[in-house]
Scaffold this motif. Sequence first.
Motif, PDB file in Angstrom:
ATOM      1  N   PRO A   2      80.009 -13.752  84.717  1.00 32.39           N
ATOM      2  CA  PRO A   2      79.144 -14.124  85.523  1.00 32.39           C
ATOM      3  C   PRO A   2      77.944 -14.344  84.423  1.00 32.39           C
ATOM      4  N   CYS A   3      77.187 -15.235  84.602  1.00 35.62           N
ATOM      5  CA  CYS A   3      75.788 -15.828  83.717  1.00 35.62           C
ATOM      6  C   CYS A   3      74.887 -16.332  84.620  1.00 35.62           C
ATOM      7  N   GLN A   4      73.762 -16.195  83.884  1.00 36.96           N
ATOM      8  CA  GLN A   4      72.612 -16.811  84.715  1.00 36.96           C
ATOM      9  C   GLN A   4      72.484 -18.356  84.730  1.00 36.96           C
ATOM     10  N   ARG A   5      72.922 -18.923  83.872  1.00 39.93           N
ATOM     11  CA  ARG A   5      72.651 -20.405  83.602  1.00 39.93           C
ATOM     12  C   ARG A   5      73.627 -20.809  82.752  1.00 39.93           C
ATOM     13  N   ALA A   6      74.255 -22.326  83.039  1.00 41.79           N
ATOM     14  CA  ALA A   6      74.915 -23.029  82.168  1.00 41.79           C
ATOM     15  C   ALA A   6      74.545 -24.312  82.244  1.00 41.79           C
ATOM     16  N   VAL A   7      74.079 -24.860  81.274  1.00 43.99           N
ATOM     17  CA  VAL A   7      73.471 -26.364  81.268  1.00 43.99           C
ATOM     18  C   VAL A   7      74.267 -27.270  80.540  1.00 43.99           C
ATOM     19  N   ALA A   8      74.958 -28.082  81.130  1.00 47.88           N
ATOM     20  CA  ALA A   8      75.910 -28.977  80.721  1.00 47.88           C
ATOM     21  C   ALA A   8      75.265 -30.355  80.778  1.00 47.88           C
ATOM     22  N   ALA A   9      74.768 -30.952  79.687  1.00 50.73           N
ATOM     23  CA  ALA A   9      74.233 -32.387  79.725  1.00 50.73           C
ATOM     24  C   ALA A   9      75.258 -33.244  78.862  1.00 50.73           C
ATOM     25  N   LEU A  10      75.567 -34.418  79.149  1.00 53.38           N
ATOM     26  CA  LEU A  10      75.967 -35.443  78.571  1.00 53.38           C
ATOM     27  C   LEU A  10      75.394 -36.588  78.785  1.00 53.38           C
ATOM     28  N   PHE A  12      72.676 -40.028  76.224  1.00 51.18           N
ATOM     29  CA  PHE A  12      72.564 -40.662  75.071  1.00 51.18           C
ATOM     30  C   PHE A  12      71.215 -40.091  74.541  1.00 51.18           C
ATOM     31  N   THR A  13      70.261 -39.618  75.264  1.00 52.27           N
ATOM     32  CA  THR A  13      69.007 -38.991  74.908  1.00 52.27           C
ATOM     33  C   THR A  13      68.822 -37.686  75.151  1.00 52.27           C
ATOM     34  N   ALA A  14      68.399 -36.996  73.941  1.00 55.06           N
ATOM     35  CA  ALA A  14      68.089 -35.511  74.014  1.00 55.06           C
ATOM     36  C   ALA A  14      66.827 -35.362  74.791  1.00 55.06           C
ATOM     37  N   ASN A  15      66.668 -34.416  75.880  1.00 54.31           N
ATOM     38  CA  ASN A  15      65.606 -34.321  76.629  1.00 54.31           C
ATOM     39  C   ASN A  15      65.513 -32.858  77.129  1.00 54.31           C
ATOM     40  N   LEU A  16      64.415 -32.005  76.383  1.00 53.42           N
ATOM     41  CA  LEU A  16      64.634 -30.697  76.583  1.00 53.42           C
ATOM     42  C   LEU A  16      64.095 -30.400  78.165  1.00 53.42           C
ATOM     43  N   GLY A  17      63.256 -31.177  78.797  1.00 53.22           N
ATOM     44  CA  GLY A  17      62.705 -30.750  79.983  1.00 53.22           C
ATOM     45  C   GLY A  17      62.200 -29.487  80.233  1.00 53.22           C
ATOM     46  N   PRO A  18      62.532 -28.722  81.246  1.00 55.19           N
ATOM     47  CA  PRO A  18      62.122 -27.279  81.404  1.00 55.19           C
ATOM     48  C   PRO A  18      62.490 -26.189  80.295  1.00 55.19           C
ATOM     49  N   MET A  19      63.375 -26.721  79.504  1.00 50.77           N
ATOM     50  CA  MET A  19      64.025 -25.700  78.416  1.00 50.77           C
ATOM     51  C   MET A  19      62.813 -25.487  77.418  1.00 50.77           C
ATOM     52  N   ARG A  20      61.841 -26.249  77.444  1.00 58.30           N
ATOM     53  CA  ARG A  20      60.601 -26.034  76.581  1.00 58.30           C
ATOM     54  C   ARG A  20      59.853 -24.888  76.795  1.00 58.30           C
ATOM     55  N   ASP A  21      60.074 -24.322  78.010  1.00 57.06           N
ATOM     56  CA  ASP A  21      59.135 -22.970  78.725  1.00 57.06           C
ATOM     57  C   ASP A  21      60.077 -21.730  78.784  1.00 57.06           C
ATOM     58  N   TRP A  22      61.297 -22.118  78.042  1.00 56.48           N
ATOM     59  CA  TRP A  22      62.243 -20.670  78.026  1.00 56.48           C
ATOM     60  C   TRP A  22      61.875 -19.681  76.829  1.00 56.48           C
ATOM     61  N   GLY A  23      61.113 -20.357  75.821  1.00 57.36           N
ATOM     62  CA  GLY A  23      60.866 -19.420  74.705  1.00 57.36           C
ATOM     63  C   GLY A  23      61.817 -19.677  73.575  1.00 57.36           C
ATOM     64  N   VAL A  24      62.642 -20.803  73.481  1.00 54.84           N
ATOM     65  CA  VAL A  24      63.546 -21.119  72.629  1.00 54.84           C
ATOM     66  C   VAL A  24      62.676 -21.799  71.232  1.00 54.84           C
ATOM     67  N   GLU A  25      63.028 -21.373  70.035  1.00 48.16           N
ATOM     68  CA  GLU A  25      62.389 -22.228  68.954  1.00 48.16           C
ATOM     69  C   GLU A  25      62.722 -23.606  69.143  1.00 48.16           C
ATOM     70  N   LEU A  26      61.690 -24.352  68.998  1.00 47.10           N
ATOM     71  CA  LEU A  26      61.884 -25.813  68.888  1.00 47.10           C
ATOM     72  C   LEU A  26      61.422 -26.495  67.492  1.00 47.10           C
ATOM     73  N   ARG A  27      62.047 -27.446  67.488  1.00 45.23           N
ATOM     74  CA  ARG A  27      61.450 -28.216  66.137  1.00 45.23           C
ATOM     75  C   ARG A  27      60.729 -29.600  66.393  1.00 45.23           C
ATOM     76  N   ASP A  28      59.932 -29.783  66.240  1.00 44.13           N
ATOM     77  CA  ASP A  28      59.219 -31.310  66.711  1.00 44.13           C
ATOM     78  C   ASP A  28      59.201 -31.367  67.989  1.00 44.13           C
ATOM     79  N   ASN A  29      59.199 -30.458  68.632  1.00 42.92           N
ATOM     80  CA  ASN A  29      59.239 -30.317  70.338  1.00 42.92           C
ATOM     81  C   ASN A  29      60.130 -31.014  70.890  1.00 42.92           C
ATOM     82  N   ARG A  30      61.266 -31.321  70.328  1.00 40.34           N
ATOM     83  CA  ARG A  30      62.281 -32.272  70.501  1.00 40.34           C
ATOM     84  C   ARG A  30      63.862 -31.660  70.505  1.00 40.34           C
ATOM     85  N   HIS A  31      64.050 -30.439  69.752  1.00 42.48           N
ATOM     86  CA  HIS A  31      65.365 -29.964  69.451  1.00 42.48           C
ATOM     87  C   HIS A  31      65.272 -28.391  69.396  1.00 42.48           C
ATOM     88  N   LEU A  32      66.211 -27.889  69.820  1.00 39.98           N
ATOM     89  CA  LEU A  32      66.430 -26.637  70.006  1.00 39.98           C
ATOM     90  C   LEU A  32      67.025 -25.876  68.474  1.00 39.98           C
TER      91      LEU A  32
END
Length: 101
Positions: A2-10, A12-32
Amino acid sequence: MPCQRAVAALGFTANLGPMRDWGVELRDNRHLVVDSAMRTNLPGVFAAGDITEYDGKVRLISVGFGEVATAVNNAAVHLDPDAPVFPGHSTDLPHDVPVPA
């Protein structure tokens, strides 16, 4: 397992969407931001591919595939500390053991 979430995204454009609100450290507000085990700053959260950032990052599809293997193997150890980070090669198996197709 079991897991809470698995995000599989394939794509051509990296888009964080709601992941910006997870508390993950970001660089340039574009990358984890990840370490060499593809861990983010949040325990149990791993990332790979164009969405990630680390020193020396090369944004190629082939690099992303390697990062996924690194992330998955390190996530397995996070879930089961007795698991090996490197699971081995199929060529290391005895010849009488069938290899899954």
